[in-house]
Design a protein around this motif. Sequence first.
Motif, PDB file in Angstrom:
ATOM      1  N   GLY A   8       0.773  -1.236   0.000  1.00 51.86           N
ATOM      2  CA  GLY A   8       0.000   0.000   0.000  1.00 51.86           C
ATOM      3  C   GLY A   8       0.799   1.277   0.000  1.00 51.86           C
ATOM      4  O   GLY A   8       0.236   2.365  -0.076  1.00 51.86           O
ATOM      5  N   GLY A   9       2.111   1.190   0.096  1.00 52.66           N
ATOM      6  CA  GLY A   9       2.908   2.401   0.057  1.00 52.66           C
ATOM      7  C   GLY A   9       2.938   2.993  -1.340  1.00 52.66           C
ATOM      8  O   GLY A   9       2.401   2.426  -2.295  1.00 52.66           O
ATOM      9  N   GLY A  10       3.551   4.162  -1.460  1.00 51.96           N
ATOM     10  CA  GLY A  10       3.656   4.792  -2.768  1.00 51.96           C
ATOM     11  C   GLY A  10       3.957   6.261  -2.670  1.00 51.96           C
ATOM     12  O   GLY A  10       4.331   6.761  -1.601  1.00 51.96           O
ATOM     13  N   LEU A  11       3.781   6.945  -3.798  1.00 53.81           N
ATOM     14  CA  LEU A  11       4.025   8.384  -3.884  1.00 53.81           C
ATOM     15  C   LEU A  11       2.688   9.110  -3.899  1.00 53.81           C
ATOM     16  O   LEU A  11       1.787   8.764  -4.681  1.00 53.81           O
ATOM     17  CB  LEU A  11       4.812   8.685  -5.161  1.00 53.81           C
ATOM     18  N   GLN A  13       0.816  13.230  -3.163  1.00 49.72           N
ATOM     19  CA  GLN A  13       1.020  14.653  -2.898  1.00 49.72           C
ATOM     20  C   GLN A  13       0.586  14.997  -1.478  1.00 49.72           C
ATOM     21  O   GLN A  13      -0.252  14.303  -0.878  1.00 49.72           O
ATOM     22  CB  GLN A  13       0.215  15.487  -3.891  1.00 49.72           C
ATOM     23  N   ALA A  14       1.146  16.056  -0.967  1.00 48.66           N
ATOM     24  CA  ALA A  14       0.769  16.529   0.364  1.00 48.66           C
ATOM     25  C   ALA A  14      -0.740  16.740   0.428  1.00 48.66           C
ATOM     26  O   ALA A  14      -1.347  17.259  -0.509  1.00 48.66           O
ATOM     27  CB  ALA A  14       1.502  17.822   0.685  1.00 48.66           C
ATOM     28  N   GLY A  15      -1.321  16.291   1.535  1.00 50.22           N
ATOM     29  CA  GLY A  15      -2.766  16.372   1.702  1.00 50.22           C
ATOM     30  C   GLY A  15      -3.493  15.122   1.274  1.00 50.22           C
ATOM     31  O   GLY A  15      -4.691  14.966   1.555  1.00 50.22           O
ATOM     32  N   GLY A  16      -2.796  14.237   0.598  1.00 46.77           N
ATOM     33  CA  GLY A  16      -3.393  13.012   0.113  1.00 46.77           C
ATOM     34  C   GLY A  16      -3.465  11.925   1.172  1.00 46.77           C
ATOM     35  O   GLY A  16      -3.113  12.138   2.339  1.00 46.77           O
ATOM     36  N   SER A  17      -3.913  10.750   0.746  1.00 50.62           N
ATOM     37  CA  SER A  17      -4.110   9.621   1.656  1.00 50.62           C
ATOM     38  C   SER A  17      -3.504   8.347   1.091  1.00 50.62           C
ATOM     39  O   SER A  17      -3.386   8.190  -0.123  1.00 50.62           O
ATOM     40  CB  SER A  17      -5.605   9.387   1.907  1.00 50.62           C
ATOM     41  N   LEU A  18      -3.127   7.477   1.987  1.00 44.99           N
ATOM     42  CA  LEU A  18      -2.686   6.132   1.632  1.00 44.99           C
ATOM     43  C   LEU A  18      -3.220   5.161   2.668  1.00 44.99           C
ATOM     44  O   LEU A  18      -3.491   5.541   3.818  1.00 44.99           O
ATOM     45  CB  LEU A  18      -1.157   6.042   1.597  1.00 44.99           C
ATOM     46  N   ARG A  19      -3.332   3.922   2.249  1.00 42.80           N
ATOM     47  CA  ARG A  19      -3.777   2.864   3.154  1.00 42.80           C
ATOM     48  C   ARG A  19      -2.741   1.754   3.117  1.00 42.80           C
ATOM     49  O   ARG A  19      -2.545   1.122   2.075  1.00 42.80           O
ATOM     50  CB  ARG A  19      -5.143   2.337   2.741  1.00 42.80           C
ATOM     51  N   LEU A  20      -2.097   1.539   4.250  1.00 40.00           N
ATOM     52  CA  LEU A  20      -1.087   0.494   4.357  1.00 40.00           C
ATOM     53  C   LEU A  20      -1.705  -0.736   4.999  1.00 40.00           C
ATOM     54  O   LEU A  20      -2.382  -0.639   6.025  1.00 40.00           O
ATOM     55  CB  LEU A  20       0.093   0.971   5.204  1.00 40.00           C
ATOM     56  N   SER A  21      -1.430  -1.887   4.403  1.00 41.09           N
ATOM     57  CA  SER A  21      -1.928  -3.142   4.942  1.00 41.09           C
ATOM     58  C   SER A  21      -0.774  -4.050   5.330  1.00 41.09           C
ATOM     59  O   SER A  21       0.267  -4.042   4.679  1.00 41.09           O
ATOM     60  CB  SER A  21      -2.810  -3.854   3.916  1.00 41.09           C
ATOM     61  N   CYS A  22      -0.988  -4.816   6.355  1.00 39.75           N
ATOM     62  CA  CYS A  22       0.003  -5.793   6.806  1.00 39.75           C
ATOM     63  C   CYS A  22      -0.720  -7.123   6.963  1.00 39.75           C
ATOM     64  O   CYS A  22      -1.654  -7.239   7.767  1.00 39.75           O
ATOM     65  CB  CYS A  22       0.611  -5.358   8.120  1.00 39.75           C
ATOM     66  N   TYR A 110       8.596  -9.838  15.455  1.00 40.88           N
ATOM     67  CA  TYR A 110       8.556  -9.988  14.002  1.00 40.88           C
ATOM     68  C   TYR A 110       8.448  -8.623  13.334  1.00 40.88           C
ATOM     69  O   TYR A 110       7.781  -7.726  13.845  1.00 40.88           O
ATOM     70  CB  TYR A 110       7.367 -10.852  13.564  1.00 40.88           C
ATOM     71  N   TRP A 111       9.104  -8.529  12.172  1.00 38.90           N
ATOM     72  CA  TRP A 111       9.062  -7.318  11.354  1.00 38.90           C
ATOM     73  C   TRP A 111       8.660  -7.662   9.933  1.00 38.90           C
ATOM     74  O   TRP A 111       9.023  -8.727   9.417  1.00 38.90           O
ATOM     75  CB  TRP A 111      10.444  -6.670  11.289  1.00 38.90           C
ATOM     76  N   GLY A 112       7.954  -6.749   9.301  1.00 38.03           N
ATOM     77  CA  GLY A 112       7.765  -6.855   7.881  1.00 38.03           C
ATOM     78  C   GLY A 112       8.962  -6.289   7.143  1.00 38.03           C
ATOM     79  O   GLY A 112       9.893  -5.773   7.760  1.00 38.03           O
ATOM     80  N   GLN A 113       8.934  -6.357   5.823  1.00 35.68           N
ATOM     81  CA  GLN A 113      10.077  -5.908   5.022  1.00 35.68           C
ATOM     82  C   GLN A 113      10.065  -4.399   4.807  1.00 35.68           C
ATOM     83  O   GLN A 113      11.060  -3.827   4.377  1.00 35.68           O
ATOM     84  CB  GLN A 113      10.089  -6.622   3.661  1.00 35.68           C
ATOM     85  N   GLY A 114       8.950  -3.768   5.075  1.00 36.64           N
ATOM     86  CA  GLY A 114       8.851  -2.322   4.931  1.00 36.64           C
ATOM     87  C   GLY A 114       8.226  -1.913   3.614  1.00 36.64           C
ATOM     88  O   GLY A 114       8.374  -2.590   2.597  1.00 36.64           O
ATOM     89  N   THR A 115       7.526  -0.793   3.640  1.00 37.85           N
ATOM     90  CA  THR A 115       6.938  -0.236   2.425  1.00 37.85           C
ATOM     91  C   THR A 115       7.203   1.268   2.414  1.00 37.85           C
ATOM     92  O   THR A 115       7.040   1.939   3.436  1.00 37.85           O
ATOM     93  CB  THR A 115       5.435  -0.542   2.327  1.00 37.85           C
ATOM     94  N   GLN A 116       7.630   1.773   1.263  1.00 36.69           N
ATOM     95  CA  GLN A 116       8.016   3.175   1.160  1.00 36.69           C
ATOM     96  C   GLN A 116       6.796   4.068   0.981  1.00 36.69           C
ATOM     97  O   GLN A 116       5.939   3.811   0.123  1.00 36.69           O
ATOM     98  CB  GLN A 116       8.958   3.379  -0.025  1.00 36.69           C
ATOM     99  N   VAL A 117       6.743   5.113   1.784  1.00 37.70           N
ATOM    100  CA  VAL A 117       5.748   6.176   1.617  1.00 37.70           C
ATOM    101  C   VAL A 117       6.496   7.470   1.321  1.00 37.70           C
ATOM    102  O   VAL A 117       7.362   7.873   2.101  1.00 37.70           O
ATOM    103  CB  VAL A 117       4.885   6.338   2.873  1.00 37.70           C
ATOM    104  N   THR A 118       6.181   8.081   0.197  1.00 32.27           N
ATOM    105  CA  THR A 118       6.815   9.336  -0.185  1.00 32.27           C
ATOM    106  C   THR A 118       5.739  10.386  -0.415  1.00 32.27           C
ATOM    107  O   THR A 118       4.813  10.161  -1.203  1.00 32.27           O
ATOM    108  CB  THR A 118       7.647   9.171  -1.465  1.00 32.27           C
ATOM    109  N   VAL A 119       5.863  11.502   0.282  1.00 36.13           N
ATOM    110  CA  VAL A 119       4.886  12.578   0.174  1.00 36.13           C
ATOM    111  C   VAL A 119       5.577  13.792  -0.433  1.00 36.13           C
ATOM    112  O   VAL A 119       6.533  14.316   0.135  1.00 36.13           O
ATOM    113  CB  VAL A 119       4.290  12.936   1.542  1.00 36.13           C
ATOM    114  N   SER A 120       5.092  14.209  -1.578  1.00 35.75           N
ATOM    115  CA  SER A 120       5.688  15.361  -2.264  1.00 35.75           C
ATOM    116  C   SER A 120       4.962  16.645  -1.861  1.00 35.75           C
ATOM    117  O   SER A 120       3.762  16.643  -1.593  1.00 35.75           O
ATOM    118  CB  SER A 120       5.616  15.176  -3.770  1.00 35.75           C
ATOM    119  N   SER A 121       5.724  17.719  -1.855  1.00 24.70           N
ATOM    120  CA  SER A 121       5.140  19.015  -1.448  1.00 24.70           C
ATOM    121  C   SER A 121       4.513  19.744  -2.625  1.00 24.70           C
ATOM    122  O   SER A 121       4.677  19.363  -3.759  1.00 24.70           O
ATOM    123  CB  SER A 121       6.222  19.881  -0.811  1.00 24.70           C
TER     124      SER A 121
END
Length: 121
Positions: A8-11, A13-22, A110-121
């Motif tokens: 669920g990670g990704g790029l 814009q500022a003010g936007g939304s994301l939904r991360l699932s594990c 336990y840890w997951g592998q990680g997902t990148q979240v990038t928020v652009s201005s």
Amino acid sequence: QVQLVESGGGLVQAGGSLRLSCAASGSIFSFAVMGWYRQAPGKQRELVATAFSGGAANCADSVKDRFTISRDNAKNTVVLQLNSLKPEDTAVYYCAAARNFLNFIRSPDYWGQGTQVTVSS
């Protein structure tokens, strides 16, 4: 052996939304605590949100007005909803699980592998 897989990670814009699932490969009911950490470049990993098997959940003060964590023991999933994202939220987000709260805040089992979240201005 339990595996945690984030998505669920990704790029965005500022003010936007994301939904991360594990998603956990095994039953998560044995884990008293599950949640999310994040690590931004050059910074220490920080706790973002926590969800307990009994239903209680909370988010860090820095994000509690914007992020929500939910847990579904039957589906073996933990979801982090990120709203009103800011550039400073940019980080790798990690799902984590532990059998007790002390382990969770010190060193999750336990840890997951990680997902990148990038928020652009």
